[in-house]
Design an enzyme around this catalytic site. Structure first.
Site, PDB file in Angstrom:
ATOM      1  N   ASN A   5      -0.939   2.273  -5.704  1.00  0.00           N
ATOM      2  CA  ASN A   5      -1.518   2.049  -4.381  1.00  0.00           C
ATOM      3  C   ASN A   5      -2.586   0.979  -4.536  1.00  0.00           C
ATOM      4  O   ASN A   5      -3.764   1.283  -4.733  1.00  0.00           O
ATOM      5  CB  ASN A   5      -2.124   3.340  -3.816  1.00  0.00           C
ATOM      6  N   GLY A   8       4.910   7.250  -0.759  1.00  0.00           N
ATOM      7  CA  GLY A   8       5.359   6.648   0.492  1.00  0.00           C
ATOM      8  C   GLY A   8       4.860   5.216   0.515  1.00  0.00           C
ATOM      9  O   GLY A   8       3.671   4.963   0.318  1.00  0.00           O
ATOM     10  N   MET A  40       0.845  -1.187   0.000  1.00  0.00           N
ATOM     11  CA  MET A  40       0.000   0.000   0.000  1.00  0.00           C
ATOM     12  C   MET A  40       0.878   1.232   0.000  1.00  0.00           C
ATOM     13  O   MET A  40       2.017   1.182   0.459  1.00  0.00           O
ATOM     14  CB  MET A  40      -0.908   0.002   1.227  1.00  0.00           C
ATOM     15  N   CYS A  41       0.317   2.332  -0.474  1.00  0.00           N
ATOM     16  CA  CYS A  41       1.099   3.565  -0.589  1.00  0.00           C
ATOM     17  C   CYS A  41       0.231   4.787  -0.338  1.00  0.00           C
ATOM     18  O   CYS A  41      -0.992   4.746  -0.459  1.00  0.00           O
ATOM     19  CB  CYS A  41       1.706   3.696  -1.986  1.00  0.00           C
ATOM     20  N   GLY A  42       0.929   5.865  -0.012  1.00  0.00           N
ATOM     21  CA  GLY A  42       0.361   7.181  -0.168  1.00  0.00           C
ATOM     22  C   GLY A  42       0.958   7.764  -1.435  1.00  0.00           C
ATOM     23  O   GLY A  42       2.184   7.733  -1.615  1.00  0.00           O
TER      24      GLY A  42
END
Length: 650
Positions: free
Chosen positions: A77, A52, A1-3
């Site tokens: 994401n 991120g 997962m990401c921002g």
């Protein structure tokens, strides 16, 4: 997962450290952060790409933004749970980037993205075609907010989370306003024409039951739909392209024929004989309904298994204290490990250049938002079937304090009997019953029933500083109550209550959080479904369930993603797996619910039978209760407001 965060504009000069909500993006992806600046999209426009990363899958963390040798840039994401093969030990970001590199035209790229099974939001710069792609999966299971440029020096922004203006004056002065990007399909910005601003093409999902089926340019946000916009600076022009294949069948809209009506009447007559404490619904239904429930258990089990497998072996605390090159995977089919790290320092050894831990983490890696209701209990029972026996499971149960009289004010000691009484809300009571059933099913499992108690003061503090910004741009009373309850539950800070001792402070460090969202929409679990059935019969119920599925992406999943991921944890939705949705969509409505039966039986009937087959006899009879009512956050601060009202506390 990401921002993820992307900004496109003229004369682009962005100090990423000055982005007001950078810290919120960092909380989504704390394991690795980086960005690419001054990416030349065309003569007039440049782009900045920031990410991120939260490392959950694959032996190696894949750094983002991903930049390949051809100059393509990917912000991903999402999770690929099917459709495209992800070999064991690999990260799906690597696999997707390799697939996209092979795409030579729009058709190829659309084909790749339509294959993906799982939640996603992405931004992809394809340098060879000079096109910027972005979008969300068909159910909007990952957040992606957008700011559309409105004047000459404005910019286009795509971001996982944003910042809510803190005051009316700031709102008036703020030139950057966000909205949720509709999960209508893939958007493509073409930067090929010189001395011209990009044309945007929407490739909408094709199936008639999905949100974008009837999408036209006029249905899109106003800033994005004006095809005649000639504003200086960065006008957005839209056109609708080819339809995008979703591969999810439409909801079965068939209505009962005379033979079906006879079957319905038999089942209703049989089930009406059940007393409140009857233990076995399966004795009162025929083999076709029992078989359908068994099939539901199987597809749900597959959905749960893929959502908890192939993940990094350590919990949140271990990963924080362990270099990523020392992390290995948890495989749900591997030989169980008997040792326990507890709080010891991790030691490592080298073997063929792969670093493995001699003492693996024995904390819970998987948590469940657990009200003790039907949906969450079924998920918990299926996780129990999939995980190795010695893996603990965290059950996160949230309650908001109830001050019924001055004598019942909360005491400072968090483990007093008065405190427990104060927090004995409906979800706490059903949660205790459900966890006892789970312990009876598998007494060898460590079931961490985490009692999360929230005071009114703590609610107000966290809402003001964090939760209101995560909910933005949503602002209703319903969004506030569900969002706050979910945020505290996902944080996982509470107590383990033992029968032979005082409560013990406990924090869940699981990075994967399973959520029961999607069961009510598909299985007629809401009160409004009963009203439709009462007033309009089977046609009205079928139409309402169609609408539920069609609007699910617009109602809550982006919100829940922003809320849960704020704790560096990823929300996963087993009931919204494509195979589960396909299975339920193909069933006629009367095999899923019989709403002439009373509450706690007729709604979600198929899932209740499945729960009973799993051993959840008491839980299978619990009526539907929404989290805002079960946790008692609703009307905690104000009793005379409606769910659809604008929340003055946000």
């Amino acid at each position: 997962m990401c921002g993820i965060f992307t900004i496109v504009g003229q004369h682009l000069q962005v100090d990423i450290e000055q982005v007001k909500y950078l810290h919120r993006l960092l909380r989504r992806g704390p394991d690795y952060t980086s960005y690419l600046s001054d990416v030349q999209l065309c003569q007039e426009l440049k782009g900045l790409f920031w990410a991120g990363v939260l490392h959950l899958r694959g032996e190696e963390l894949v750094e983002q933004p991903v930049l390949d040798d051809a100059g393509n840039v990917l912000l991903w994401n999402g999770e690929i749970f099917g459709g495209i093969a992800v070999p064991d030990g690999m990260n799906d970001t690597q696999v997707l980037m390799a697939q996209l590199l092979e795409c030579g035209n729009e058709s190829d790229l659309l084909s790749v993205m339509s294959l993906i099974r799982g939640p996603w939001a992405f931004v992809y710069w394809q340098k060879s075609t000079r096109k910027l792609w972005f979008g969300r999966d068909v159910f909007g299971r990952r957040s992606l907010l957008v700011h559309f440029p409105k004047h000459e020096n404005d910019v286009l922004i795509l971001t996982s989370v944003a910042h809510k203006p803190d005051s009316a004056s700031e709102l008036q002065d703020c030139n950057v306003v966000y909205e949720e990007l509709p999960a209508d399909g893939l958007y493509c910005m073409d930067f090929n024409k010189r001395n011209s601003y990009p044309m945007v093409t929407l490739f909408a999902w094709e199936n008639s039951h999905l949100p974008s089926a009837d999408t036209t340019c006029s249905d899109l946000p106003q800033e994005f739909s004006d095809t005649n916009n000639t504003t200086n600076g960065f006008p957005m022009r839209i056109q609708c392209g080819a339809k995008l294949t979703s591969n999810i069948p439409p909801v079965n809209t068939s209505l009962p024929n005379p033979e079906d009506t006879d079957w319905i009447m038999r089942m209703e007559t049989n089930l009406q004989q059940l007393s409140a404490d009857s233990a076995n619904m399966c004795d009162y239904v025929d083999s076709s309904l029992s078989s359908a429930a068994e099939e539901l258990v199987q597809v749900l089990s597959d959905s749960v298994k893929i959502r908890i497998g192939n993940q990094v072996q350590y919990c949140q605390q271990c990963i924080t204290n362990t270099p990523r090159q020392q992390q290995t995977l948890i495989r749900i089919d591997e030989e169980p490990r008997r040792d326990c790290c507890k709080d010891e320092k991790l030691s490592v050894c080298l073997e063929h250049a792969t670093v493995k831990c001699e003492i693996p983490c024995r904390r819970a890696k998987v948590a469940i938002l657990f009200s003790g209701g039907l949906d969450s209990a079924v998920i918990a029972a299926l996780v129990d079937r999939c995980l190795p026996a010695e893996e603990p499971i965290d059950l996160l149960n949230v309650a908001f304090e109830q001050r019924q009289s001055s004598q019942q004010q909360r005491k400072p000691a968090a483990c007093s009997n008065t405190l427990n009484t104060t927090y004995d809300v409906p979800d706490r009571l059903t949660g205790r019953i459900a966890v006892q059933e789970l312990r009876s099913i598998n007494p060898g499992r460590t079931w961490n029933f985490v009692e999360i108690n929230v005071t009114k003061e703590e609610l107000q503090k966290e809402r003001a500083t964090r939760i209101s910004h995560l909910l933005y741009p949503l602002q209703t009373v319903l969004d506030d109550s569900i969002g706050c309850a979910t945020w505290f539950a996902a944080r996982g800070v509470g107590y383990l209550v033992n029968t032979d001792g005082p409560p013990k402070p406990y924090t869940s460090h699981a990075r994967v959080v399973l959520v029961g969202m999607g069961a009510d929409e598909q299985l007629a679990g809401y009160a409004r479904h009963r009203i439709k059935f009462r007033d309009l019969g089977w046609p009205g119920l079928v139409q309402e369930v169609q609408l539920e599925i069609a609007r699910i992406s617009h109602r809550n999943l982006g919100r829940d993603d922003r809320i849960i991921c704020d704790h560096a944890k990823e929300a996963r939705f087993p009931f919204l797996d494509e195979a589960v949705i396909s299975f339920l969509s193909l069933l006629p409505m009367w095999k899923k619910a019989l709403l002439s039966l009373p509450r706690g039986l007729g709604e979600k009937l198929l899932l209740r039978i499945a729960a009973e087959q799993l051993g959840l006899c008491k839980t299978s009879r619990f009526p539907k209760r929404a989290i805002q009512f079960g946790s008692r956050i609703a009307k905690l601060e104000k009793s005379n407001e409606k769910a659809s009202d604008i929340c003055e506390r946000l």
